[in-house]
Write a protein that holds these residues in place. Structure first.
Motif, short mmCIF file in Angstrom:
data_model
loop_
_atom_site.label_atom_id
_atom_site.label_comp_id
_atom_site.label_asym_id
_atom_site.label_seq_id
_atom_site.Cartn_x
_atom_site.Cartn_y
_atom_site.Cartn_z
N UNK A 196 6.60 5.35 8.35
CA UNK A 196 5.34 4.99 7.71
C UNK A 196 5.10 5.91 6.51
N UNK A 197 4.27 5.45 5.58
CA UNK A 197 3.87 6.28 4.44
C UNK A 197 2.46 6.82 4.67
N UNK A 198 2.11 7.93 4.04
CA UNK A 198 0.76 8.47 4.22
C UNK A 198 -0.33 7.47 3.83
N UNK A 199 -0.11 6.75 2.72
CA UNK A 199 -1.07 5.75 2.24
C UNK A 199 -0.29 4.60 1.64
N UNK A 200 -0.86 3.41 1.75
CA UNK A 200 -0.26 2.23 1.14
C UNK A 200 -1.33 1.53 0.32
N UNK A 201 -1.03 1.28 -0.96
CA UNK A 201 -1.97 0.61 -1.85
C UNK A 201 -1.37 -0.72 -2.29
N UNK A 243 7.43 -4.85 6.12
CA UNK A 243 7.61 -4.87 7.57
C UNK A 243 7.22 -3.54 8.21
N UNK A 244 7.51 -2.43 7.53
CA UNK A 244 7.27 -1.11 8.12
C UNK A 244 5.92 -0.51 7.73
N UNK A 245 5.23 -1.13 6.79
CA UNK A 245 3.97 -0.54 6.35
C UNK A 245 4.19 0.62 5.41
N UNK A 246 5.07 0.42 4.43
CA UNK A 246 5.38 1.46 3.45
C UNK A 246 4.94 1.00 2.06
N UNK A 247 4.81 1.97 1.17
CA UNK A 247 4.46 1.64 -0.21
C UNK A 247 5.70 1.13 -0.94
N UNK A 290 11.45 1.86 -7.87
CA UNK A 290 11.36 3.19 -7.26
C UNK A 290 11.91 3.12 -5.84
N UNK A 291 12.57 4.19 -5.38
CA UNK A 291 13.06 4.19 -3.99
C UNK A 291 11.91 4.22 -3.00
N UNK A 292 12.11 3.63 -1.85
CA UNK A 292 11.13 3.77 -0.78
C UNK A 292 11.09 5.23 -0.34
N UNK A 293 9.94 5.63 0.14
CA UNK A 293 9.77 7.01 0.59
C UNK A 293 10.14 7.10 2.07
#
Length: 475
Positions: free
Chosen positions: A350-355, A430-434, A439-442
Motif C-alpha cells: 500500500x502507499x501512504x496516500x493515494x490521490x 488493484x493494490x491501492x497504490x498511487x 513514474x515507477x510504482x512505489x
C-alpha cells in the motif's frame, strides 16, 4: 494587494476555487504573504514547465514559486528564468498545508539505532567460499552487523575454521551457531566473536573459550533454569546475552513474549537477544509488518540484538526490513513520536496516500486535450485512457487498448509503452497504490528506478497545432 516577499502558488482554472482558501490559511497560519496565479488552463495536471515559462509572469516581489505537483519538466529552467526558487508542490492540493510545513525541514534522522542484526547463513558449511562471501556481502549491505555462521546437525564440518577466516579477512564480524565443540573451537580460533548458544550441556568447555555467548535456558518454559547457567558464566568471566527463545505462533508464541518481558524484569541490566526468524520464517505472511512489531518489542524491552535469516521466500528481505524497523522504532521512542510519517520504506503493498482525479477533472481533461498522446489514470472505479480521440474507461486494460487501437494508429513501440503503463495502472488500482504515468510504482524500500524512456513515444505534433508540447495543445 501584493506584499513584498510573497510566495506565488500556480494553478489552473478548475482547481483555483479550492486552492485559494487553502493558500489563504497557509499565509495566515505562517504569517507570510501568499498569492495565487490562475493560468489559462482548466486542468493543472496538464501543465508543463515549457508552457508555464511562456504563460506565467512572476512579479519582482515574489520570492518563491510553487507549481502543481503534476507539472512536468525541469524546474531549474524556471528558477533561472525568474531568479527565484521554484518548487513542485504535492500532487493533491489537499496535501498542501502539510507539504508546506515540511518543505524546508530535514527528513527524520534515521541514522541511529541500538539493535544489532545477526544475519544467519543457514547450512553455511555446505557452501563454497565464493557463495558464502556473496551472501555475507548482501546481508551486510542491507544492514547486518554480524554474519551468523549456521552449522548443521550431524558430522563435524571440517571447513568451519577456513570459512570463518575468509569471512573475517573480508571484514565481517562473525558469530558461530553450533553446539558442536570442535566446530565452535575452530570458529573461535578463526575469529568468531559470539557463540550461539550456551546452556548447561556445553558450559564445561564453552567457558574455557573466553568468548561471548548467547545463553538460553535449559527449559524454555522455566526461566529459573537460567540461574545456574548465568552463575557459571559470571564466575568464569564470560560475557553473555540472554535469549529466552521466541516460540512460533501456535506453539507458545504469547507465552514466550511474556518470558522476554519477565527476563528483562529479572535481569534489568543484562544484554538480551531475540531470534525473530521463528516468526518471520514460520508464519505465511509478508514479513515487513512482522519485523516492525518485533523491532518495536525489542526497542521497548532493551533487547539489543536479533538473529534473523532469509530462507523462505516471503522473508527474503527480512534483514533490510529489520534494519529499517530498528531505525524507525529507535527514532519514535527517543523522539517520543508515533512511528507514522517517519519513513515509508516498509510500505510495499500500500502507499501512504493515494490521490485520484475526480469525475469533473476527468471530464474537463477529456474536453481539453487536443493531441494524440495518451494520458493514463487509475481510479478506484476504473482505468482511464484519454487522448484527443476519446476517453476510454473500464477495468480491463486489454479492452481499453483494443478500443483505442480502433480509433487511431498505434505504432509497435507505442503499443509496448501503453501495455507497460496500463499494467502498472492496473496493479496500482488493484493494490491501492498511487499511479503516476511515466513514474515507477512505489514499493517502499524495494522501489527501483525504471528507465524505459527510450521506448516512450515522444509527444507528436497534432495536425492542428504548430507545437509538439502537449500543454500548449490544451489551452
Amino acid at each position: 494587494m501584493t506584499q513584498p516577499n510573497s510566495i506565488l502558488f500556480v494553478t489552473g482554472r478548475l482547481a483555483a476555487p479550492a486552492l485559494e482558501p487553502i493558500v489563504r490559511e497557509i499565509g495566515e497560519r505562517n504569517q507570510i504573504a501568499t498569492e495565487v496565479a490562475v493560468l489559462g488552463i482548466n486542468v493543472a495536471a496538464l501543465m508543463h514547465v515549457d508552457w508555464v515559462a511562456r504563460k506565467l509572469e512572476v512579479p519582482d516581489h515574489v520570492q518563491q514559486v510553487i507549481l502543481p505537483g503534476w507539472c512536468q519538466g525541469d524546474l531549474e529552467k524556471l528558477s533561472k528564468k525568474w531568479d527565484v526558487p521554484v518548487l513542485r508542490g504535492p500532487k493533491d492540493l489537499r496535501d498542501l498545508p502539510r507539504w508546506f510545513d515540511k518543505r524546508d525541514q530535514e527528513p527524520p534522522d534515521l541514522s541511529k539505532y541500538d539493535i544489532e542484526i545477526l544475519a544467519e547463513i543457514n547450512g553455511a558449511p555446505l557452501l563454497k567460499t565464493e557463495e558464502l562471501l556473496r551472501l555475507a556481502t548482501s546481508y551486510a549491505e542491507r544492514g547486518a552487523n554480524f554474519i551468523d555462521y549456521g552449522c548443521l546437525p550431524g558430522p563435524v564440518a571440517s571447513q568451519v575454521g577456513e570459512h570463518i577466516r575468509e569471512l573475517r579477512q573480508a571484514g565481517f564480524r562473525v558469530s558461530i551457531d553450533s553446539f558442536d565443540q570442535q566446530e565452535v573451537e575452530a570458529a573461535v580460533e578463526a575469529g568468531a566473536e559470539l557463540i550461539l548458544s550456551a546452556n548447561s550441556s556445553n558450559l564445561d568447555w564453552i567457558t574455557k573459550l573466553e568468548t561471548e555467548v548467547v545463553a538460553i535456558p535449559d527449559d524454555f518454559q522455566n526461566l529459573d533454569t537460567f540461574d545456574p547457567i548465568l552463575e557459571r558464566l559470571e564466575k568464569s568471566g564470560v560475557p553473555y546475552r540472554l535469549d529466552p527463545i521466541l516460540e512460533p505462533v501456535g506453539f507458545g508464541f504469547a507465552a514466550s513474549l511474556a518470558r522476554y518481558y519477565e527476563t528483562r524484569r529479572r535481569w534489568p541490566n543484562a544484554e538480551m537477544m531475540m531470534g525473530v526468524g521463528n516468526i518471520t520464517e514460520l508464519a505465511e505472511v509478508d514479513s515487513a509488518g512482522v519485523n516492525f512489531i518485533l523491532a518495536a518489542l525489542c526497542q521497548e524491552l532493551g533487547i539489543r540484538s536479533v538473529l534473523t535469516t532469509e530462507v523462505i521466500n516471503w522473508a527474503r528481505e527480512s534483514v533490510k526490513e529489520f534494519d529499517l524497523a530498528r531505525r524507525m522504532t529507535h527514532y519514535a521512542i527517543t523522539e517520543k513520536q508515533l512511528p507514522k510519517h517517519i519513513n515509508a520504506g516498509l510500505l510495499s503493498l500500500r502507499d501512504p496516500r493515494v490521490h485520484q482525479l475526480t469525475e469533473e477533472e476527468l471530464y474537463e481533461l477529456t474536453h481539453q486535450i487536443r493531441d494524440p498522446n495518451y494520458r493514463i489514470f487509475a481510479n478506484d472505479d476504473a482505468l482511464h485512457l484519454i487522448n484527443r480521440d476519446g476517453h476510454f474507461q473500464g477495468n480491463d486494460p486489454f479492452q481499453l487498448f483494443l478500443e483505442a487501437a480502433e480509433l487511431g494508429e498505434i505504432t509497435p513501440s507505442h503499443a509496448f509503452y501503453l501495455g507497460y503503463e496500463l499494467a502498472q495502472a492496473e496493479t496500482a488500482k488493484r493494490l491501492g497504490k498511487q499511479y503516476s504515468q511515466d513514474e515507477p510504482l512505489n514499493w517502499g524500500h524495494l522501489t527501483r528506478s525504471e528507465k524505459h524512456l527510450s521506448l516512450k513515444p515522444t509527444f507528436r505534433k497534432s495536425p492542428d497545432s504548430n507545437t509538439s508540447n502537449n500543454s500548449s495543445d490544451i489551452e
